[in-house]
Write a protein that holds these residues in place. Structure first.
Motif: not given
Length: 327
Positions: A130-134, A197-200, A210-212, A218-220
């Motif tokens: 589970l990832i989020v935009n920073p 990553i782009g914030g959309q 792929p997310a690693l 630090g992009k996610a």
């Protein structure tokens, strides 16, 4: 000699002849190339996993193993091909939770995932993260839940498509956490990850491999992993279950299977070879590099039990969330 004794003797002779014929056949097997069917395209995680296993399998069986890609319909086309193949051991498949435990609840498939396959080996599981935009001001799962509860319907999460394990992981999270987050399906995990990553889009359940790189750079920001135990790829990231959602688990499990009614000697040969292969240190190491875990041999009975359990679990999630392929 009585009629009954003569009939019994004939039966014994026939059975003995059949067993000897089967033994002789098994000793010469395989005498041609073996087809390993994948329900996905080349270049993906499933393809990479298959290639890791194919090399030692070819060495053990002293025969060529050809990977045959049959993508489409959530990998159910490949699964159907295996299920409908001649059960002589020359066609097997690398399949996963998707076509076995998810797709049969979303579309009509021409196979029974619980009865039409011979389990040959458990391979591994692939958890999600589970990832989020920073830019989203949350550092853990509980903070995300609190934010979502305070703003119902304001936030959205991305998935690789309707009915994907990424989608169902999100729906299971919503149900367990009691939050309303809007699902945004993408045509593949790549575009979804790019938009996060782009914030959309602020939230995503992503495959770890792929997310690693995005997490490391630090992009996610990783909040939690969806496996029941921590991932070896992200040892410092707690599981979602650890963070308050007891027993939460959403993973893809990979299996080697063949069609039902394969000859017992061939089935046993496959199972013993795969058990050996899955214990080889270099195989385990290469699979872990792809973000896989739980690389531990399991018995056919354990495999059947896992498939049945996941079939019930994801069927309930799909029913409760009223998911259709048009949703």
């Amino acid at each position: 000699m009585t009629l009954n004794r003569r009939l019994a003797l004939k039966s014994i002779v026939a059975i003995t002849g059949t067993l000897l014929s089967l033994r002789n056949w098994a000793q010469s097997w395989p005498d041609k190339a073996i087809k390993l069917v994948l329900g996905y395209t080349t270049g993906g995680a499933s393809d990479a996993t298959a290639r890791i296993i194919v090399r030692p399998l070819e060495q053990n069986l002293k025969q060529t193993v050809v990977i045959d890609h049959k993508p489409g319909a959530g990998a159910s086309i490949g699964a159907e091909f295996v299920a409908r193949s001649t059960p002589d051991g020359y066609t097997i498949g690398l399949t996963d939770t998707g076509p076995l435990c998810i797709m049969p609840h979303l579309r009509k498939v021409a196979y029974d995932p619980l009865t039409d396959f011979t389990p040959l080996s458990y391979v591994c599981s692939t958890g999600l993260v589970l990832i989020v935009n920073p830019a989203l001001d949350v550092k853990n799962v509980q903070e995300l839940i609190a934010l979502a509860k305070a703003n119902p319907g304001k936030f959205s999460y991305a998935s690789s498509g309707v009915g994907s394990v990424h989608h169902l992981a999100g729906e299971l999270f919503k149900a367990r956490a009691g939050v309303f987050i809007v699902h945004i399906p993408y045509r593949g995990a790549g575009p979804a990850l790019t938009d996060l990553i782009g914030g959309q889009i602020p939230i995503m359940f992503a495959t770890i491999g792929p997310a690693l790189p995005m997490i490391v750079s630090g992009k996610a920001r990783a909040l939690g992993v969806t496996s029941i135990v921590r991932s070896s790829s992200l040892p410092n990231v707690p599981t979602i279950a650890e963070q308050g959602l007891k027993d939460y688990e959403a993973v893809l499990r990979f299996y080697m299977v063949g069609p039902i009614k394969m000859p017992a000697p061939v089935t046993t040969l496959y199972q013993s070879n795969f058990k050996q292969i899955m214990l080889e240190p270099n195989v385990v190491s290469e699979l872990k590099k792809l973000g896989n875990d739980d690389i531990v041999p399991k018995t056919p009975a354990e495999i059947q039990s896992m498939i049945q359990s996941d079939y019930r679990k994801w069927g309930a999630v799909i029913k409760d969330a009223k998911i259709t392929l048009d949703s």
